[in-house]
Design a protein around this motif. Structure first.
Motif, PDB file in Angstrom:
ATOM      1  N   LEU A   1      -5.152  -1.677   6.599  1.00 34.59           N
ATOM      2  CA  LEU A   1      -6.462  -2.301   6.427  1.00 34.59           C
ATOM      3  C   LEU A   1      -6.601  -3.606   7.203  1.00 34.59           C
ATOM      4  CD1 LEU A   1      -9.249  -2.424   5.099  1.00 34.59           C
ATOM      5  CD2 LEU A   1      -8.163  -3.586   3.154  1.00 34.59           C
ATOM      6  N   LEU A   2      -5.679  -4.537   7.035  1.00 32.10           N
ATOM      7  CA  LEU A   2      -5.845  -5.843   7.669  1.00 32.10           C
ATOM      8  C   LEU A   2      -5.836  -5.761   9.193  1.00 32.10           C
ATOM      9  CD1 LEU A   2      -3.860  -8.229   5.296  1.00 32.10           C
ATOM     10  CD2 LEU A   2      -6.302  -7.794   5.391  1.00 32.10           C
ATOM     11  N   PRO A   3      -4.935  -4.995   9.820  1.00 29.72           N
ATOM     12  CA  PRO A   3      -5.034  -4.847  11.278  1.00 29.72           C
ATOM     13  C   PRO A   3      -6.353  -4.215  11.715  1.00 29.72           C
ATOM     14  CG  PRO A   3      -2.875  -4.148  10.521  1.00 29.72           C
ATOM     15  CD  PRO A   3      -3.711  -4.357   9.292  1.00 29.72           C
ATOM     16  N   LEU A   4      -6.839  -3.255  10.939  1.00 30.89           N
ATOM     17  CA  LEU A   4      -8.120  -2.613  11.258  1.00 30.89           C
ATOM     18  C   LEU A   4      -9.256  -3.625  11.173  1.00 30.89           C
ATOM     19  CD1 LEU A   4      -9.783   0.002  11.780  1.00 30.89           C
ATOM     20  CD2 LEU A   4      -9.837   0.308   9.281  1.00 30.89           C
ATOM     21  N   CYS A   5      -9.256  -4.433  10.140  1.00 32.44           N
ATOM     22  CA  CYS A   5     -10.310  -5.442   9.983  1.00 32.44           C
ATOM     23  C   CYS A   5     -10.242  -6.477  11.094  1.00 32.44           C
ATOM     24  CB  CYS A   5     -10.188  -6.115   8.621  1.00 32.44           C
ATOM     25  SG  CYS A   5     -10.657  -5.059   7.231  1.00 32.44           S
ATOM     26  N   GLU A   6      -9.049  -6.904  11.446  1.00 34.75           N
ATOM     27  CA  GLU A   6      -8.916  -7.869  12.537  1.00 34.75           C
ATOM     28  C   GLU A   6      -9.455  -7.284  13.841  1.00 34.75           C
ATOM     29  OE1 GLU A   6      -5.499 -10.585  14.747  1.00 34.75           O
ATOM     30  OE2 GLU A   6      -4.904  -8.984  13.387  1.00 34.75           O
ATOM     31  N   GLN A   7      -9.151  -6.040  14.087  1.00 33.22           N
ATOM     32  CA  GLN A   7      -9.607  -5.380  15.317  1.00 33.22           C
ATOM     33  C   GLN A   7     -11.122  -5.282  15.383  1.00 33.22           C
ATOM     34  OE1 GLN A   7      -8.287  -1.325  15.513  1.00 33.22           O
ATOM     35  NE2 GLN A   7      -9.302  -0.899  17.441  1.00 33.22           N
ATOM     36  N   ARG A   8     -11.756  -5.055  14.248  1.00 33.27           N
ATOM     37  CA  ARG A   8     -13.205  -4.819  14.223  1.00 33.27           C
ATOM     38  C   ARG A   8     -14.022  -6.054  13.853  1.00 33.27           C
ATOM     39  NH1 ARG A   8     -14.554   1.336  12.301  1.00 33.27           N
ATOM     40  NH2 ARG A   8     -12.807   2.384  13.357  1.00 33.27           N
ATOM     41  N   GLY A   9     -13.382  -7.164  13.643  1.00 38.79           N
ATOM     42  CA  GLY A   9     -14.112  -8.373  13.276  1.00 38.79           C
ATOM     43  C   GLY A   9     -14.660  -8.350  11.869  1.00 38.79           C
ATOM     44  N   ILE A  10     -13.989  -7.608  10.988  1.00 35.83           N
ATOM     45  CA  ILE A  10     -14.399  -7.499   9.583  1.00 35.83           C
ATOM     46  C   ILE A  10     -13.631  -8.536   8.777  1.00 35.83           C
ATOM     47  CG2 ILE A  10     -14.398  -6.000   7.552  1.00 35.83           C
ATOM     48  CD1 ILE A  10     -14.568  -3.603   9.494  1.00 35.83           C
ATOM     49  N   ALA A  11     -14.354  -9.412   8.110  1.00 42.71           N
ATOM     50  CA  ALA A  11     -13.708 -10.477   7.347  1.00 42.71           C
ATOM     51  C   ALA A  11     -13.180  -9.939   6.023  1.00 42.71           C
ATOM     52  CB  ALA A  11     -14.701 -11.605   7.092  1.00 42.71           C
ATOM     53  N   VAL A  12     -12.031 -10.446   5.613  1.00 46.30           N
ATOM     54  CA  VAL A  12     -11.431 -10.059   4.343  1.00 46.30           C
ATOM     55  C   VAL A  12     -11.429 -11.254   3.399  1.00 46.30           C
ATOM     56  CG1 VAL A  12      -9.367  -9.169   3.184  1.00 46.30           C
ATOM     57  CG2 VAL A  12     -10.002  -8.310   5.457  1.00 46.30           C
ATOM     58  N   MET A  13     -11.906 -11.014   2.183  1.00 48.12           N
ATOM     59  CA  MET A  13     -11.801 -11.981   1.099  1.00 48.12           C
ATOM     60  C   MET A  13     -10.634 -11.529   0.222  1.00 48.12           C
ATOM     61  SD  MET A  13     -15.801 -12.054  -0.017  1.00 48.12           S
ATOM     62  CE  MET A  13     -17.086 -11.692   1.195  1.00 48.12           C
ATOM     63  N   ALA A  14      -9.608 -12.351   0.116  1.00 45.29           N
ATOM     64  CA  ALA A  14      -8.441 -11.988  -0.684  1.00 45.29           C
ATOM     65  C   ALA A  14      -8.640 -12.460  -2.119  1.00 45.29           C
ATOM     66  CB  ALA A  14      -7.182 -12.610  -0.096  1.00 45.29           C
ATOM     67  N   ALA A  15      -8.498 -11.542  -3.063  1.00 42.63           N
ATOM     68  CA  ALA A  15      -8.619 -11.865  -4.482  1.00 42.63           C
ATOM     69  C   ALA A  15      -7.356 -11.396  -5.199  1.00 42.63           C
ATOM     70  CB  ALA A  15      -9.859 -11.204  -5.078  1.00 42.63           C
ATOM     71  N   GLY A  16      -7.218 -11.811  -6.442  1.00 35.81           N
ATOM     72  CA  GLY A  16      -6.064 -11.392  -7.231  1.00 35.81           C
ATOM     73  C   GLY A  16      -4.742 -11.908  -6.705  1.00 35.81           C
ATOM     74  N   VAL A  17      -4.761 -13.083  -6.054  1.00 34.27           N
ATOM     75  CA  VAL A  17      -3.536 -13.566  -5.410  1.00 34.27           C
ATOM     76  C   VAL A  17      -2.485 -14.032  -6.417  1.00 34.27           C
ATOM     77  CG1 VAL A  17      -4.684 -14.174  -3.252  1.00 34.27           C
ATOM     78  CG2 VAL A  17      -4.521 -15.881  -5.087  1.00 34.27           C
ATOM     79  N   PHE A  18      -2.883 -14.295  -7.664  1.00 30.24           N
ATOM     80  CA  PHE A  18      -1.910 -14.669  -8.691  1.00 30.24           C
ATOM     81  C   PHE A  18      -1.296 -13.436  -9.347  1.00 30.24           C
ATOM     82  CE2 PHE A  18      -4.581 -18.738  -9.465  1.00 30.24           C
ATOM     83  CZ  PHE A  18      -4.025 -19.323  -8.340  1.00 30.24           C
ATOM     84  N   GLN A  19      -1.725 -12.268  -8.921  1.00 34.01           N
ATOM     85  CA  GLN A  19      -1.196 -10.989  -9.387  1.00 34.01           C
ATOM     86  C   GLN A  19      -1.248 -10.893 -10.917  1.00 34.01           C
ATOM     87  OE1 GLN A  19       0.329  -9.282  -6.177  1.00 34.01           O
ATOM     88  NE2 GLN A  19      -1.031  -7.998  -7.380  1.00 34.01           N
ATOM     89  N   SER A  20      -2.458 -10.955 -11.433  1.00 35.19           N
ATOM     90  CA  SER A  20      -2.714 -10.864 -12.875  1.00 35.19           C
ATOM     91  C   SER A  20      -1.969 -11.918 -13.667  1.00 35.19           C
ATOM     92  CB  SER A  20      -2.338  -9.462 -13.391  1.00 35.19           C
ATOM     93  OG  SER A  20      -3.083  -8.468 -12.733  1.00 35.19           O
ATOM     94  N   GLY A  21      -1.689 -13.065 -13.031  1.00 31.99           N
ATOM     95  CA  GLY A  21      -1.000 -14.148 -13.716  1.00 31.99           C
ATOM     96  C   GLY A  21       0.505 -14.039 -13.695  1.00 31.99           C
ATOM     97  N   LEU A  22       1.024 -12.967 -13.125  1.00 33.37           N
ATOM     98  CA  LEU A  22       2.473 -12.752 -13.132  1.00 33.37           C
ATOM     99  C   LEU A  22       3.209 -13.841 -12.364  1.00 33.37           C
ATOM    100  CD1 LEU A  22       4.653 -10.832 -14.116  1.00 33.37           C
ATOM    101  CD2 LEU A  22       4.324  -9.484 -12.052  1.00 33.37           C
ATOM    102  N   LEU A  23       2.610 -14.345 -11.286  1.00 35.82           N
ATOM    103  CA  LEU A  23       3.254 -15.403 -10.524  1.00 35.82           C
ATOM    104  C   LEU A  23       3.197 -16.747 -11.241  1.00 35.82           C
ATOM    105  CD1 LEU A  23       2.076 -14.377  -6.962  1.00 35.82           C
ATOM    106  CD2 LEU A  23       4.448 -14.551  -7.715  1.00 35.82           C
ATOM    107  N   ALA A  24       2.288 -16.861 -12.199  1.00 34.65           N
ATOM    108  CA  ALA A  24       2.190 -18.109 -12.957  1.00 34.65           C
ATOM    109  C   ALA A  24       3.260 -18.178 -14.032  1.00 34.65           C
ATOM    110  CB  ALA A  24       0.809 -18.240 -13.587  1.00 34.65           C
TER     111      ALA A  24
END
Length: 333
Positions: free
Chosen positions: A212-235
């Motif tokens: 997905l990310l290489p495809l988006c970079e190639q096509r100029g599609i912006a990605v919004m990253a969510a869930g970066v705390f992984q449901s609180g597991l990293l906290a």
């Protein structure tokens, strides 16, 4: 990097802050949030320079959109980017209910429907709840729930709304990177403009990097990253339900503990690394975090600004906590 720093949302040119506020919690996800606290949370985000707000009809069965509108209506409309979603209509007797919403409005519920007329109706309902004249970014929410209809009808409805100027950007809101990549390849031109990717480009899960990310970079599609705390597991490592598991595997818990220990060795809060990790990939425009109280927004902004030495990322790769091929943020970004 600071919460108020802005970048263009890919080819749309919409200016979005590096930190976005997800409004699911303000709809009562897992625990009730009263209207005063919800408004104060959005006010705190505004004071910090956050100018990207993401909501959805299903968040509290309309409650999140209503609260977003109340807080944002007094603000200059051209100074923020508002995202919402289609795929579920909120209506009397809706049966696609979800147990995660605390104290939802009585008598209504979501109904899954990706057909063209339902999408148009969903947008009309969202605008009514928001009390605003437009939506900037419209996501097809969870298209895997009915992929053929989402691709054939929901996308066509959004493309028509984009062409008529009702919305500025067509997007996908997904938990599965492979679904988004398939959708982008199969949608008629010009295709989606952005993707909201939840939990699939994090320090624990880089499955978005496979395609997905290489495809988006190639096509100029912006990605919004969510869930970066992984449901609180990293906290807070725990053995209870998190990260999509009823019981978190011991090996995963061990990996989380090792990440946390390494972060502390470099005097970096683990959640600062979690927020900043995503920006190592050029397709990521913004990180969207949730909050249910003003101090949580303030905390996330501070985590984004916390300096992280490049040596931490190098140590994570050297110890196998991150793959060698994963891009990591450059110093000073």
């Amino acid at each position: 990097m600071y919460a108020h720093d802005t970048v263009p949302l890919g080819r749309t040119g919409l200016p979005v802050s590096r930190l976005g506020l997800g409004l699911a919690s303000l709809g009562g996800m897992f625990a009730p949030v009263d209207a005063v606290q919800a408004g104060a949370t959005i006010d705190a985000a505004w004071r910090l320079g956050i100018r990207l707000y993401d909501t959805a009809p299903v968040y509290g069965y309309g409650r999140s959109e209503t609260r977003a509108g109340l807080a944002l209506r007094p603000r200059p409309r051209d100074e923020y980017v508002l995202c919402t979603k289609v795929g579920r209509l909120i209506e009397p007797g809706g049966t696609d209910t979800q147990s995660i919403w605390a104290d939802p409005p009585a008598g209504v519920g979501p109904r899954l429907d990706y057909r063209y007329p339902a999408v148009i109706r969903s947008v009309e309902q969202s605008l009514e709840r928001l009390g605003l004249d437009r939506i900037d970014v419209l996501h097809v929410h969870d298209p895997d729930q009915d992929y053929p209809t989402a691709l054939a009808e929901a996308y066509r409805a959004l493309a028509d709304l984009r062409a008529s100027g009702v919305i500025r950007a067509v997007s996908l809101g997904v938990n599965h990177a492979d679904v988004a990549a398939r959708f982008i390849r199969e949608a008629p031109d010009p295709g989606p403009d952005s993707v909201l990717l939840a939990g699939r480009y994090t320090m624990l899960d880089q499955s978005g990097l496979a395609d997905l990310l290489p495809l988006c970079e190639q096509r100029g599609i912006a990605v919004m990253a969510a869930g970066v705390f992984q449901s609180g597991l990293l906290a807070e490592p725990r053995t209870g339900a998190a990260y999509g598991y009823s019981q978190v595997p011991e090996a995963l818990l061990g990996r989380v503990r090792a990440i946390r220990d390494l972060c502390h060795r470099y005097d970096v809060p683990p959640l600062a690394a979690a927020i900043q990790f995503a920006f190592g990939h050029p397709a990521i425009a913004t990180v969207v975090v949730g909050a249910r109280a003003p101090h949580e927004v303030t905390d996330s902004a501070a985590l984004l600004a916390h300096p992280i030495p490049p040596e931490l990322w190098a140590a994570m790769k050297a110890t196998g906590l991150l793959p060698e091929t994963v891009p990591t943020p450059a110093a000073g970004t």
